[in-house]
Write a protein that holds these residues in place. Structure first.
Motif, PDB file in Angstrom:
ATOM      1  N   MET A  77       0.847  -1.195   0.000  1.00  0.00           N
ATOM      2  CA  MET A  77       0.000   0.000   0.000  1.00  0.00           C
ATOM      3  C   MET A  77       0.883   1.247   0.000  1.00  0.00           C
ATOM      4  N   ASP A  78       1.906   1.233   0.820  1.00  0.00           N
ATOM      5  CA  ASP A  78       2.843   2.355   0.896  1.00  0.00           C
ATOM      6  C   ASP A  78       3.502   2.608  -0.460  1.00  0.00           C
ATOM      7  N   GLN A  79       3.932   1.536  -1.128  1.00  0.00           N
ATOM      8  CA  GLN A  79       4.563   1.680  -2.437  1.00  0.00           C
ATOM      9  C   GLN A  79       3.569   2.212  -3.474  1.00  0.00           C
ATOM     10  N   GLN A  80       2.319   1.755  -3.400  1.00  0.00           N
ATOM     11  CA  GLN A  80       1.309   2.220  -4.350  1.00  0.00           C
ATOM     12  C   GLN A  80       0.982   3.699  -4.153  1.00  0.00           C
ATOM     13  N   LEU A  81       0.946   4.123  -2.893  1.00  0.00           N
ATOM     14  CA  LEU A  81       0.603   5.516  -2.615  1.00  0.00           C
ATOM     15  C   LEU A  81       1.768   6.476  -2.845  1.00  0.00           C
ATOM     16  N   PHE A  82       2.985   6.045  -2.485  1.00  0.00           N
ATOM     17  CA  PHE A  82       4.107   6.977  -2.480  1.00  0.00           C
ATOM     18  C   PHE A  82       5.285   6.577  -3.364  1.00  0.00           C
ATOM     19  N   GLY A  83       5.192   5.435  -4.023  1.00  0.00           N
ATOM     20  CA  GLY A  83       6.279   4.987  -4.891  1.00  0.00           C
ATOM     21  C   GLY A  83       6.214   5.680  -6.238  1.00  0.00           C
ATOM     22  N   LYS A  84       6.501   4.938  -7.288  1.00  0.00           N
ATOM     23  CA  LYS A  84       6.439   5.492  -8.642  1.00  0.00           C
ATOM     24  C   LYS A  84       5.048   6.080  -8.897  1.00  0.00           C
ATOM     25  N   PRO A  85       4.968   7.051  -9.778  1.00  0.00           N
ATOM     26  CA  PRO A  85       3.639   7.601 -10.100  1.00  0.00           C
ATOM     27  C   PRO A  85       2.679   6.479 -10.497  1.00  0.00           C
ATOM     28  N   ALA A  86       1.489   6.578  -9.992  1.00  0.00           N
ATOM     29  CA  ALA A  86       0.481   5.537 -10.224  1.00  0.00           C
ATOM     30  C   ALA A  86       0.177   5.360 -11.707  1.00  0.00           C
ATOM     31  N   THR A  87       0.052   4.110 -12.103  1.00  0.00           N
ATOM     32  CA  THR A  87      -0.322   3.812 -13.486  1.00  0.00           C
ATOM     33  C   THR A  87      -1.817   3.535 -13.550  1.00  0.00           C
ATOM     34  N   SER A  88      -2.443   3.518 -12.407  1.00  0.00           N
ATOM     35  CA  SER A  88      -3.871   3.235 -12.347  1.00  0.00           C
ATOM     36  C   SER A  88      -4.568   4.402 -11.660  1.00  0.00           C
ATOM     37  N   SER A  89      -5.775   4.654 -12.061  1.00  0.00           N
ATOM     38  CA  SER A  89      -6.552   5.715 -11.411  1.00  0.00           C
ATOM     39  C   SER A  89      -7.483   5.117 -10.353  1.00  0.00           C
ATOM     40  N   MET A  90      -7.136   3.939  -9.864  1.00  0.00           N
ATOM     41  CA  MET A  90      -7.948   3.238  -8.875  1.00  0.00           C
ATOM     42  C   MET A  90      -8.064   4.078  -7.590  1.00  0.00           C
ATOM     43  N   HIS A  91      -9.261   4.185  -7.077  1.00  0.00           N
ATOM     44  CA  HIS A  91      -9.509   4.888  -5.817  1.00  0.00           C
ATOM     45  C   HIS A  91      -8.769   4.161  -4.694  1.00  0.00           C
ATOM     46  N   HIS A  92      -8.317   4.908  -3.704  1.00  0.00           N
ATOM     47  CA  HIS A  92      -7.537   4.282  -2.628  1.00  0.00           C
ATOM     48  C   HIS A  92      -8.294   3.168  -1.908  1.00  0.00           C
ATOM     49  N   MET A  93      -9.611   3.275  -1.819  1.00  0.00           N
ATOM     50  CA  MET A  93     -10.395   2.205  -1.184  1.00  0.00           C
ATOM     51  C   MET A  93     -10.384   0.947  -2.052  1.00  0.00           C
ATOM     52  N   GLY A 110     -15.422  -1.680   2.587  1.00  0.00           N
ATOM     53  CA  GLY A 110     -15.929  -0.438   3.185  1.00  0.00           C
ATOM     54  C   GLY A 110     -15.118   0.024   4.389  1.00  0.00           C
ATOM     55  N   THR A 111     -14.203  -0.780   4.851  1.00  0.00           N
ATOM     56  CA  THR A 111     -13.362  -0.355   5.974  1.00  0.00           C
ATOM     57  C   THR A 111     -12.095   0.281   5.401  1.00  0.00           C
ATOM     58  N   HIS A 112     -11.502   1.152   6.160  1.00  0.00           N
ATOM     59  CA  HIS A 112     -10.300   1.847   5.692  1.00  0.00           C
ATOM     60  C   HIS A 112      -9.305   2.005   6.836  1.00  0.00           C
ATOM     61  N   TRP A 113      -8.866   0.852   7.321  1.00  0.00           N
ATOM     62  CA  TRP A 113      -7.910   0.818   8.426  1.00  0.00           C
ATOM     63  C   TRP A 113      -6.667   1.647   8.122  1.00  0.00           C
ATOM     64  N   PHE A 114      -6.218   1.616   6.887  1.00  0.00           N
ATOM     65  CA  PHE A 114      -4.991   2.307   6.510  1.00  0.00           C
ATOM     66  C   PHE A 114      -5.048   3.803   6.809  1.00  0.00           C
ATOM     67  N   SER A 115      -6.247   4.378   6.934  1.00  0.00           N
ATOM     68  CA  SER A 115      -6.355   5.823   7.163  1.00  0.00           C
ATOM     69  C   SER A 115      -5.836   6.232   8.538  1.00  0.00           C
ATOM     70  N   LYS A 116      -5.685   5.289   9.441  1.00  0.00           N
ATOM     71  CA  LYS A 116      -5.137   5.616  10.761  1.00  0.00           C
ATOM     72  C   LYS A 116      -3.723   5.040  10.944  1.00  0.00           C
ATOM     73  N   PHE A 117      -3.126   4.616   9.858  1.00  0.00           N
ATOM     74  CA  PHE A 117      -1.802   4.014   9.892  1.00  0.00           C
ATOM     75  C   PHE A 117      -0.762   5.105   9.619  1.00  0.00           C
ATOM     76  N   GLY A 118      -0.269   5.722  10.684  1.00  0.00           N
ATOM     77  CA  GLY A 118       0.637   6.861  10.587  1.00  0.00           C
ATOM     78  C   GLY A 118       1.905   6.606   9.806  1.00  0.00           C
ATOM     79  N   HIS A 119       2.398   5.372   9.824  1.00  0.00           N
ATOM     80  CA  HIS A 119       3.631   5.056   9.105  1.00  0.00           C
ATOM     81  C   HIS A 119       3.486   5.266   7.595  1.00  0.00           C
TER      82      HIS A 119
END
Length: 182
Positions: A77-93, A110-119
């Motif tokens: 998830m970290d690599q998808q959000l902050f790595g190379k520019p996304a090749t997909s326009s997929m919503h984060h959920m 429908g859950t989004h645990w990652f939203s509270k994952f500070g790392h």
């Protein structure tokens, strides 16, 4: 906290955990080993029966595979959000759900645990290093400290690793601690 307290770098901005991202969690993971060490448990809970200590130690790795899967999920998830520019326009959920499917980690839509994952914010494409640092800490523990929770082993850990913070190359610190077993 121990890493920062024991650091003796010349400059404050190089002390404690202000070190290379792919090595920063090593001391933290290393300290976790002490929590499972019989001699440390005896100091913290002198009345704990030996049988209970043994059961506690044996439980340590019961869910290790699940933990690794979760760590891989977070790293992806970290690599998808902050790595190379996304090749997909997929919503984060959608991305979160897709990564769960890819790693076979159960997911409740429908859950989004990652939203509270500070790392995810503080590591910015570097969360993979969390697992990387576990490897380093296990090597250091097994080579330098295991079964030797003594002043000598603790002094070596401090002198060769903790006191430098980010003021010394992690490769050199590992070489000092592990010798040719790096």
């Amino acid at each position: 906290a121990l890493h920062s307290i024991l650091s003796q770098s010349q400059y404050q901005h190089m002390s404690g955990t202000r070190m290379a991202m792919d090595f920063v969690e090593t001391p933290s993971h290393l300290m976790e080993h002490f929590c499972w060490e019989t001699s440390v448990l005896k100091l913290l809970a002198p009345d704990m029966p030996d049988e209970l200590i043994l059961q506690l130690q044996q439980s340590r790795f019961e869910f290790a595979a699940l933990d690794r899967q979760n760590q891989i999920l977070y790293s992806l998830m970290d690599q998808q959000l902050f790595g190379k520019p996304a090749t997909s326009s997929m919503h984060h959920m959608e991305l979160w759900g897709a990564l769960h499917a890819q790693t076979h980690v159960p997911y409740l839509k429908g859950t989004h645990w990652f939203s509270k994952f500070g790392h995810l914010v503080s590591y910015g494409a570097g969360y993979y290093s969390y697992l990387y640092c576990q490897v380093f800490s296990n090597r250091i523990w097994n080579h330098t400290i295991k079964n030797r929770t003594s002043r000598e082993a603790g002094t070596a850990l401090w002198q060769k690793l903790l006191k430098y913070g980010g003021a010394r190359d992690p490769n050199l610190m590992l070489k000092d601690l592990l010798g040719d077993d790096v």
